[in-house]
Design a protein around this motif. Structure first.
Motif, PDB file in Angstrom:
ATOM      1  N   ALA A 140     -21.459  14.372  11.106  1.00 29.08           N
ATOM      2  CA  ALA A 140     -20.289  14.577  10.360  1.00 29.08           C
ATOM      3  C   ALA A 140     -20.975  14.919   8.920  1.00 29.08           C
ATOM      4  CB  ALA A 140     -19.261  13.657  10.397  1.00 29.08           C
ATOM      5  N   TYR A 179       0.166   3.672  -3.310  1.00 33.39           N
ATOM      6  CA  TYR A 179      -0.864   4.703  -3.040  1.00 33.39           C
ATOM      7  C   TYR A 179      -0.180   6.023  -3.051  1.00 33.39           C
ATOM      8  CZ  TYR A 179      -5.329   6.401  -1.519  1.00 33.39           C
ATOM      9  OH  TYR A 179      -6.650   7.422  -1.341  1.00 33.39           O
ATOM     10  N   ARG A 185     -18.728  21.867   2.923  1.00 36.35           N
ATOM     11  CA  ARG A 185     -17.651  21.267   1.771  1.00 36.35           C
ATOM     12  C   ARG A 185     -18.633  21.685   0.595  1.00 36.35           C
ATOM     13  NH1 ARG A 185     -15.871  15.686   4.505  1.00 36.35           N
ATOM     14  NH2 ARG A 185     -14.702  15.406   2.455  1.00 36.35           N
ATOM     15  N   PRO A 228     -10.526  24.287   3.396  1.00 34.37           N
ATOM     16  CA  PRO A 228     -11.657  25.139   2.901  1.00 34.37           C
ATOM     17  C   PRO A 228     -12.522  24.129   2.376  1.00 34.37           C
ATOM     18  CG  PRO A 228      -9.746  26.252   2.272  1.00 34.37           C
ATOM     19  CD  PRO A 228      -9.258  24.996   2.951  1.00 34.37           C
ATOM     20  N   ARG A 229     -12.218  23.138   1.714  1.00 37.03           N
ATOM     21  CA  ARG A 229     -13.348  22.113   0.921  1.00 37.03           C
ATOM     22  C   ARG A 229     -13.447  20.950   1.843  1.00 37.03           C
ATOM     23  NH1 ARG A 229     -11.588  21.103  -4.774  1.00 37.03           N
ATOM     24  NH2 ARG A 229      -9.425  21.200  -4.103  1.00 37.03           N
ATOM     25  N   ASP A 259       0.928  -1.192   0.066  1.00 39.79           N
ATOM     26  CA  ASP A 259       0.068   0.079   0.019  1.00 39.79           C
ATOM     27  C   ASP A 259       0.912   1.345   0.084  1.00 39.79           C
ATOM     28  OD1 ASP A 259      -2.318  -1.652  -0.339  1.00 39.79           O
ATOM     29  OD2 ASP A 259      -2.714  -1.167   1.931  1.00 39.79           O
ATOM     30  N   ILE A 264     -12.535   2.182  -0.315  1.00 40.71           N
ATOM     31  CA  ILE A 264     -13.614   2.843  -0.173  1.00 40.71           C
ATOM     32  C   ILE A 264     -13.886   4.115  -1.028  1.00 40.71           C
ATOM     33  CG2 ILE A 264     -14.937   4.176   1.705  1.00 40.71           C
ATOM     34  CD1 ILE A 264     -13.958   2.230   3.790  1.00 40.71           C
ATOM     35  N   GLU A 265     -12.680   4.479  -1.232  1.00 39.59           N
ATOM     36  CA  GLU A 265     -12.605   5.729  -1.977  1.00 39.59           C
ATOM     37  C   GLU A 265     -12.720   5.426  -3.417  1.00 39.59           C
ATOM     38  OE1 GLU A 265      -8.703   7.205  -3.223  1.00 39.59           O
ATOM     39  OE2 GLU A 265      -8.970   9.088  -2.764  1.00 39.59           O
ATOM     40  N   LYS A 266     -12.317   4.205  -3.767  1.00 37.36           N
ATOM     41  CA  LYS A 266     -12.295   3.563  -5.192  1.00 37.36           C
ATOM     42  C   LYS A 266     -13.865   3.540  -5.329  1.00 37.36           C
ATOM     43  CE  LYS A 266      -9.698   1.509  -8.115  1.00 37.36           C
ATOM     44  NZ  LYS A 266      -8.503   2.385  -8.619  1.00 37.36           N
ATOM     45  N   ASP A 320     -22.317   8.573  10.376  1.00 37.93           N
ATOM     46  CA  ASP A 320     -21.900   9.627  11.429  1.00 37.93           C
ATOM     47  C   ASP A 320     -22.868  11.093  10.826  1.00 37.93           C
ATOM     48  OD1 ASP A 320     -20.968  11.616  12.811  1.00 37.93           O
ATOM     49  OD2 ASP A 320     -18.903  11.080  12.611  1.00 37.93           O
ATOM     50  N   PHE A 336     -11.359   0.435   8.633  1.00 36.00           N
ATOM     51  CA  PHE A 336     -12.997   0.884   7.977  1.00 36.00           C
ATOM     52  C   PHE A 336     -13.180   1.993   8.742  1.00 36.00           C
ATOM     53  CE2 PHE A 336     -17.556   0.636   8.167  1.00 36.00           C
ATOM     54  CZ  PHE A 336     -17.821   0.656   6.871  1.00 36.00           C
ATOM     55  N   ARG A 380      -8.888   8.641   7.474  1.00 35.73           N
ATOM     56  CA  ARG A 380      -9.262   7.203   7.111  1.00 35.73           C
ATOM     57  C   ARG A 380      -7.635   6.676   7.149  1.00 35.73           C
ATOM     58  NH1 ARG A 380     -13.097   6.223   4.405  1.00 35.73           N
ATOM     59  NH2 ARG A 380     -14.050   5.262   5.978  1.00 35.73           N
ATOM     60  N   VAL A 422     -22.517   5.198   4.253  1.00 38.99           N
ATOM     61  CA  VAL A 422     -22.413   3.999   5.173  1.00 38.99           C
ATOM     62  C   VAL A 422     -20.765   3.677   5.001  1.00 38.99           C
ATOM     63  CG1 VAL A 422     -22.538   1.414   5.316  1.00 38.99           C
ATOM     64  CG2 VAL A 422     -24.283   2.813   4.315  1.00 38.99           C
ATOM     65  N   LEU A 423     -19.887   3.651   3.971  1.00 35.52           N
ATOM     66  CA  LEU A 423     -18.493   3.220   3.864  1.00 35.52           C
ATOM     67  C   LEU A 423     -17.741   4.345   4.190  1.00 35.52           C
ATOM     68  CD1 LEU A 423     -18.365   1.250   0.636  1.00 35.52           C
ATOM     69  CD2 LEU A 423     -18.921   0.528   2.795  1.00 35.52           C
ATOM     70  N   ASP A 424     -17.971   5.532   3.883  1.00 32.04           N
ATOM     71  CA  ASP A 424     -16.939   6.600   4.386  1.00 32.04           C
ATOM     72  C   ASP A 424     -17.102   7.100   5.638  1.00 32.04           C
ATOM     73  OD1 ASP A 424     -14.871   8.422   3.364  1.00 32.04           O
ATOM     74  OD2 ASP A 424     -16.365  10.024   3.541  1.00 32.04           O
ATOM     75  N   GLN A 425     -18.601   7.408   5.982  1.00 28.12           N
ATOM     76  CA  GLN A 425     -18.850   8.166   6.964  1.00 28.12           C
ATOM     77  C   GLN A 425     -19.519   7.294   8.203  1.00 28.12           C
ATOM     78  OE1 GLN A 425     -17.993  11.144   7.767  1.00 28.12           O
ATOM     79  NE2 GLN A 425     -17.615  12.245   5.703  1.00 28.12           N
ATOM     80  N   PHE A 426     -19.834   5.951   7.791  1.00 30.54           N
ATOM     81  CA  PHE A 426     -20.473   5.090   8.834  1.00 30.54           C
ATOM     82  C   PHE A 426     -21.563   5.942   9.570  1.00 30.54           C
ATOM     83  CE2 PHE A 426     -21.259   1.820  11.980  1.00 30.54           C
ATOM     84  CZ  PHE A 426     -21.376   0.746  10.970  1.00 30.54           C
ATOM     85  N   LEU A 431      -9.008  -3.630  -5.188  1.00 32.55           N
ATOM     86  CA  LEU A 431      -9.399  -2.284  -5.257  1.00 32.55           C
ATOM     87  C   LEU A 431      -8.522  -1.344  -4.858  1.00 32.55           C
ATOM     88  CD1 LEU A 431     -13.257  -2.157  -4.448  1.00 32.55           C
ATOM     89  CD2 LEU A 431     -12.133  -2.526  -6.681  1.00 32.55           C
ATOM     90  N   ALA A 439      -5.179   0.317  -2.414  1.00 35.93           N
ATOM     91  CA  ALA A 439      -4.978   0.655  -1.064  1.00 35.93           C
ATOM     92  C   ALA A 439      -6.071   1.358  -0.175  1.00 35.93           C
ATOM     93  CB  ALA A 439      -3.613   1.560  -0.766  1.00 35.93           C
ATOM     94  N   ASN A 440      -6.939   1.889  -1.017  1.00 42.96           N
ATOM     95  CA  ASN A 440      -8.006   2.721  -0.455  1.00 42.96           C
ATOM     96  C   ASN A 440      -9.452   2.383  -1.165  1.00 42.96           C
ATOM     97  OD1 ASN A 440      -9.753   4.457   1.099  1.00 42.96           O
ATOM     98  ND2 ASN A 440      -8.453   6.130   0.674  1.00 42.96           N
ATOM     99  N   LEU A 480      -5.333   3.839   6.008  1.00 46.25           N
ATOM    100  CA  LEU A 480      -5.376   3.046   5.017  1.00 46.25           C
ATOM    101  C   LEU A 480      -5.481   1.534   5.666  1.00 46.25           C
ATOM    102  CD1 LEU A 480      -3.050   4.064   2.000  1.00 46.25           C
ATOM    103  CD2 LEU A 480      -5.351   4.662   2.462  1.00 46.25           C
ATOM    104  N   LYS A 516     -13.237   5.801  10.521  1.00 47.01           N
ATOM    105  CA  LYS A 516     -12.203   7.064  10.298  1.00 47.01           C
ATOM    106  C   LYS A 516     -11.843   6.949  11.888  1.00 47.01           C
ATOM    107  CE  LYS A 516     -13.556   9.429   6.563  1.00 47.01           C
ATOM    108  NZ  LYS A 516     -14.177  10.773   6.220  1.00 47.01           N
TER     109      LYS A 516
END
Lengths: 310, 200
Positions: free
Chosen positions: B92, A72, B100, A269-270, A68, B26-28, B89, A282, A277, B83-87, B21, B23-24, A279, A284
């Motif tokens: 948030a 990445y 954002r 800002p964004r 990884d 969920i992002e993918k 929350d 699951f 997360r 679900v995957l990114d924020q679970f 998928l 290293a990341n 790597l 954060k």
């Protein structure tokens, strides 16, 4: 180094990593320190770095697997997505390579990278790496404190900042054919940040010579700052009086500041910086002030408004 | 066509099962489903221009399915984020929507697709009446514009991919603007108008 042209190898023929390392450790022990001192040829990516000391810079966090760490990468010189650098960085030849240390110093010097490597004992340090994009990893770097180099070139009283400049060579760094950033990549630290014992000049990871896509042959690692502050594939280190403008700051001044300290209270800002997360995980996890290095570095910013100096 | 539209999902599912998928993952997953949401939105919006240019009125039969695939991938994209990114929350997530900008514009772009999906059945078209239904379904333009802005604002610096979507969407909307202007110039009995009526 994985080369795209190499023949396919059945998974059953690949030596498990642990066994492979055991064998290497045995060979090293057998060869002894003398072999390490001789260094008969140029080191290339994936080769074991000799004589690396373990340190107490360890973390309770699990290491991010080598696969990884090496696949990445944010390294726009080789492409703007995370997977491309590991495929395209083979075009970077890392020897011969020189690093010019210049500017406000008593003893400017053009270092061959193999001499630079031997300037101080190599040590392994396990650091968290937090990207400004909200992900993080844990990497066992190999290098020595940047201060070791800085002391030897004797900065003058005018040296207030240290600027790091990455190689500019579109033939070896195909991403530079696009004008997505203002090449060459530049990053900088305040002199006291550069002298801080946590700031590393890095030549390897996982005990091996840096993979090209991780910034070979030499990079800096500043663990309490967002990843983009840690310049890769460095060819010049300049000591200057005025605060330099970093590449990302020049590109988007409202989003990327000079300091770029990891700070969960100051949102990008964004996007929020409160969590990250890791790597391979699951859920954060909360982002730590100064990426968990507050005890060591908070004093550098005493009295500063970190919302203003983001 | 139906099967082809499921290929991106099948590839993601296979990648997740085989652990390929990256290293990341969920992002993918979130990036890929977002990419195909926008792609299907644009493909759906291309149906009317294509059937006019190619004189193939039958193409309109594909439009509902393509639009529903846009919604389907949008739902996967949104669910992936929740679900995957924020679970789940929720604080948030609400903060994201408020603070954002790319999510501020992306969230309503998805929500707008919900009434369109719900009213996509023949029964709903009849219940609403053609005129009302067509008006409602013009929301797809807002959703597509919002979706492209969402992508543009997400990207850090290399905007070449979102720019491709921007150019395509501009062309698709530009075509409609030209048709509309011509129709006005020619008066209400032109053939283009009847095309438009049918196209909705």
């Amino acid at each position: 180094m994985r080369k795209t042209s190499s023949p396919r190898i059945a998974p059953s023929e690949i030596t498990p990593r642990d066994l492979y390392h055991d064998r290497r450790r045995f060979m090293q022990a057998a060869a002894g320190a003398a072999a390490a001192a001789l260094w008969p040829h140029w080191l290339s990516a994936g080769e074991k770095l000799p004589g690396v000391r373990k340190t107490d810079h360890v973390l309770p966090d699990a290491l991010t697997p080598f696969e990884d760490v090496a696949h990445y990468n944010n390294f726009y010189e080789f492409g703007t997505d995370k997977e491309t650098p590991s495929r395209t960085a083979g075009s970077l030849k890392t020897r011969p390579w020189t690093v010019s240390v210049e500017g406000e110093v008593q003893k400017p010097k053009l270092f061959d990278v193999d001499d630079l490597l031997k300037l101080a004992p190599l040590e392994e340090r396990i650091y968290r790496l937090r990207c400004v994009e909200g992900w993080s990893m844990v990497v066992p770097w190999v290098g020595f404190p940047l201060a070791e180099l800085i002391k030897r070139v004797e900065p003058t009283g005018n040296a207030k900042f240290v600027e790091f400049i990455t190689l500019y060579d579109p033939a070896r760094m195909p991403g530079q054919k696009s004008s997505v950033l203002d090449w060459p990549y530049r990053e900088a630290l305040r002199l006291d940040e550069a002298m801080h014992p946590l700031t590393l000049l890095v030549f390897g990871l996982y005990g091996e010579v840096l993979p090209n896509q991780n910034g070979a042959p030499v990079r800096v690692v500043v663990p309490w700052k967002y990843g983009f502050k840690s310049a890769k594939s460095i060819v010049r280190i300049r000591f200057v009086e005025q605060q330099p403008v970093s590449t990302w700051t020049r590109a988007v001044p409202s989003e990327y500041g000079f300091y770029a300290n990891v700070n969960p209270q100051v949102d990008h800002p964004r996007w929020s910086q409160a969590k990250e997360r890791r790597l391979g995980e699951f859920f954060k996890r909360p982002t730590l002030m100064f990426n968990g290095y507050a005890e060591q570095v908070a004093h550098l910013y005493a009295g500063m408004d970190l919302k203003k100096f983001f | 066509m139906f099967v082809a539209a499921l290929i991106p999902l099948a590839r993601l599912a296979a990648g997740a099962a085989l652990g390929t998928l990256g290293a990341n993952p969920i992002e993918k997953i979130i990036r890929t489903t977002g990419y195909w949401t926008l792609s299907f939105l644009l493909i759906t919006l291309a149906v009317t221009p294509l059937r006019i240019v190619l004189k193939l009125p039958r193409l309109v039969r594909l439009r509902r399915m393509l639009g529903l695939f846009a919604f389907f991938y949008g739902l996967l994209h949104f669910t992936g984020y929740v679900v995957l990114d924020q679970f789940f929350d929720w604080p948030a997530i609400l903060k994201d929507i408020a603070k954002r900008p790319f999510i501020t514009v992306g969230f309503p772009s998805f929500v707008l697709l919900i009434p369109l999906a719900v009213t996509s059945t023949d029964a709903m078209v009849r219940r609403l009446g053609g005129k009302c239904w067509r008006r409602l379904h013009r929301l797809v333009y807002v959703s597509a514009i919002g979706g492209v802005i969402h992508y543009l604002w997400l990207v850090k610096k290399d905007i070449s991919d979102p720019l491709r979507f921007t150019v395509l969407l501009t062309a698709l909307l530009g075509f409609r603007a030209i048709v509309l202007l011509r129709r006005r110039a020619r008066g209400s009995n032109s053939t283009v108008l009847s095309d438009r009526r049918e196209a909705g």
